[in-house]
Design an enzyme around this catalytic site. Structure first.
Site, PDB file in Angstrom:
ATOM      1  N   HIS A 184       0.799  -1.226   0.000  1.00 12.31           N
ATOM      2  CA  HIS A 184       0.000   0.000   0.000  1.00 12.31           C
ATOM      3  C   HIS A 184       0.833   1.279   0.000  1.00 12.31           C
ATOM      4  O   HIS A 184       0.690   2.138   0.870  1.00 12.31           O
ATOM      5  CB  HIS A 184      -0.964  -0.004   1.190  1.00 12.31           C
ATOM      6  CG  HIS A 184      -2.161  -0.886   0.991  1.00 12.31           C
ATOM      7  ND1 HIS A 184      -3.003  -0.766  -0.098  1.00 12.31           N
ATOM      8  CD2 HIS A 184      -2.650  -1.912   1.740  1.00 12.31           C
ATOM      9  CE1 HIS A 184      -3.974  -1.667  -0.021  1.00 12.31           C
ATOM     10  NE2 HIS A 184      -3.771  -2.398   1.083  1.00 12.31           N
ATOM     11  N   ASP A 224      -1.913  -5.555  -3.854  1.00 12.83           N
ATOM     12  CA  ASP A 224      -2.178  -4.342  -3.080  1.00 12.83           C
ATOM     13  C   ASP A 224      -0.913  -3.534  -2.849  1.00 12.83           C
ATOM     14  O   ASP A 224      -0.616  -3.092  -1.732  1.00 12.83           O
ATOM     15  CB  ASP A 224      -2.866  -4.669  -1.750  1.00 12.83           C
ATOM     16  CG  ASP A 224      -4.387  -4.841  -1.907  1.00 12.83           C
ATOM     17  OD1 ASP A 224      -4.853  -4.923  -3.065  1.00 12.83           O
ATOM     18  OD2 ASP A 224      -5.083  -4.910  -0.885  1.00 12.83           O
ATOM     19  N   ASN A 232      -7.156  -6.614  -4.939  1.00 12.25           N
ATOM     20  CA  ASN A 232      -8.377  -5.883  -5.242  1.00 12.25           C
ATOM     21  C   ASN A 232      -8.112  -4.395  -5.477  1.00 12.25           C
ATOM     22  O   ASN A 232      -8.825  -3.743  -6.244  1.00 12.25           O
ATOM     23  CB  ASN A 232      -9.411  -6.064  -4.124  1.00 12.25           C
ATOM     24  CG  ASN A 232      -8.889  -5.686  -2.754  1.00 12.25           C
ATOM     25  OD1 ASN A 232      -7.807  -6.109  -2.350  1.00 12.25           O
ATOM     26  ND2 ASN A 232      -9.654  -4.896  -2.014  1.00 12.25           N
ATOM     27  N   HIS A 233      -7.071  -3.837  -4.869  1.00 18.01           N
ATOM     28  CA  HIS A 233      -6.800  -2.417  -5.074  1.00 18.01           C
ATOM     29  C   HIS A 233      -6.193  -2.143  -6.448  1.00 18.01           C
ATOM     30  O   HIS A 233      -6.386  -1.043  -6.989  1.00 18.01           O
ATOM     31  CB  HIS A 233      -5.911  -1.887  -3.946  1.00 18.01           C
ATOM     32  CG  HIS A 233      -6.668  -1.647  -2.683  1.00 18.01           C
ATOM     33  ND1 HIS A 233      -7.187  -0.428  -2.328  1.00 18.01           N
ATOM     34  CD2 HIS A 233      -7.033  -2.506  -1.679  1.00 18.01           C
ATOM     35  CE1 HIS A 233      -7.815  -0.515  -1.170  1.00 18.01           C
ATOM     36  NE2 HIS A 233      -7.730  -1.776  -0.756  1.00 18.01           N
ATOM     37  N   HIS A 261      -4.310 -13.105  -3.684  1.00 18.93           N
ATOM     38  CA  HIS A 261      -4.473 -11.996  -2.757  1.00 18.93           C
ATOM     39  C   HIS A 261      -5.581 -12.273  -1.744  1.00 18.93           C
ATOM     40  O   HIS A 261      -5.441 -11.964  -0.561  1.00 18.93           O
ATOM     41  CB  HIS A 261      -4.793 -10.712  -3.519  1.00 18.93           C
ATOM     42  CG  HIS A 261      -5.000  -9.534  -2.616  1.00 18.93           C
ATOM     43  ND1 HIS A 261      -3.963  -8.911  -1.959  1.00 18.93           N
ATOM     44  CD2 HIS A 261      -6.138  -8.895  -2.224  1.00 18.93           C
ATOM     45  CE1 HIS A 261      -4.438  -7.928  -1.212  1.00 18.93           C
ATOM     46  NE2 HIS A 261      -5.754  -7.898  -1.353  1.00 18.93           N
TER      47      HIS A 261
END
Length: 328
Positions: free
Chosen positions: A137, A175, A210-211, A282
């Site tokens: 992130h 992510d 998912n990001h 993920h």
């Protein structure tokens, strides 16, 4: 060198993307110790990696030699891709259609080139050490800390990243994007390390979380102000435009929309990957994902991210609560 399209919308030019990324590496804002001094506990268990880092000197990945290497790296990747598109387009299309009907048998450690269908490297056998790294992130400092703790990254005296993991295989579980300010720089760091690792018998595999899917879809709700600014600088916007949110937003769309420069890099990442008897994803793998075909999942997701004509993201790869990146 940046130009604008109709209505002043920033336009990303493929030929100058490498140079723009290099500018980003040089000018990215630092917060706290993002000059990346090594954590005092890192490197103690693996002296060979520690020796490659200058004593008492900031191990910066945002300036100097690393920026120059970043420019050369991305320039060579884009030249290879352009040659493949112009001279081998029809041959690659026939090869992909042929591979779609074939099986995906396990193969030894090598992942194959980025232009090959991902289904050809979805199932891998290796005798090497395998290290998995989870969500990052946009936190470049923690990314470097994790890689050093794994014993695969050192920093040269002039600030260049150096793979020191031998034949280790790194799997990053997705992510990389959102919630942090240095997303694209982290992506570049992994791509640079992958190039070095393959020369030493190792490898680096990236998965999409998912990001990543959210950003390709244009859902930027988790992007930080620093992430938007990084996108503007990578897109090559001049300083007077890079600070405006509307310009940052347009730059982000240009980079991450299917077929955009960053989307095409993410198209080389997997939805699911099996190494020996371990499946990496993920979120999670359900029986209907296996029935659908992990190699098929990877190929269809990759085609959608590349912006291939008629390509659609498979529902089992995203778009439902039990899709692979979302399944918990």
């Amino acid at each position: 060198q940046s130009k604008s399209g109709e209505g002043g919308q920033p336009r990303v030019q493929g030929g100058t993307f490498a140079a723009r990324l290099a500018v980003t590496m040089k000018s990215a804002p630092r917060r706290g110790p993002t000059g990346l001094r090594a954590h005092p506990d890192l490197g103690r268990t693996r002296p060979p990696c520690r020796r490659a880092t200058a004593q008492g000197r900031p191990a910066s990945l945002l300036e100097g030699r690393f920026a120059r290497e970043a420019a050369r790296f991305h320039a060579s990747r884009r030249r290879s891709a352009e040659r493949a598109c112009t001279s081998n387009g029809s041959e690659r299309a026939s090869g992909e259609s042929g591979s779609a009907s074939g099986g995906s048998s396990p193969q030894k450690t090598k992942a194959g080139s980025s232009s090959a269908p991902l289904s050809q490297s979805t199932f891998i056998k290796t005798d090497s050490r395998v290290v998995a790294i989870g969500d990052l992130h946009g936190d470049l400092q923690k990314t470097v800390a994790a890689l050093k703790l794994a014993g695969v990254l050192s920093v040269s005296p002039d600030g260049a990243p150096v793979w020191c993991g031998g034949d280790t295989v790194i799997v990053q579980l997705g992510d990389i994007l959102d919630r942090g300010d240095h997303e694209i720089q982290i992506l570049h760091l992994f791509l640079r390390l992958k190039e070095q690792a393959k020369l030493r018998g190792g490898d680096v595999f990236l998965l999409n979380g998912n990001h990543e899917s959210l950003n390709i879809c244009g859902d930027f709700r988790y992007v930080t102000s620093g992430g938007f600014l990084e996108s503007a600088r990578v897109a090559g916007l001049p300083p007077e435009m890079a600070g405006r949110f509307q310009a940052q937003l347009k730059a982000r769309v240009a980079l991450f929309a299917p077929g955009g420069p960053i989307a095409q890099e993410l198209a080389n990442s997997y939805v699911a990957l099996q190494i020996n008897d371990t499946v990496f994803a993920h979120g999670g793998i359900m029986p209907h994902h296996v029935d659908y075909g992990l190699g098929r999942l990877n190929d269809e997701m990759s085609g959608w991210m590349r912006g291939e004509e008629g390509a659609r993201s498979p529902i089992v790869a995203m778009g439902s609560p039990d899709s692979v990146p979302w399944c918990r």
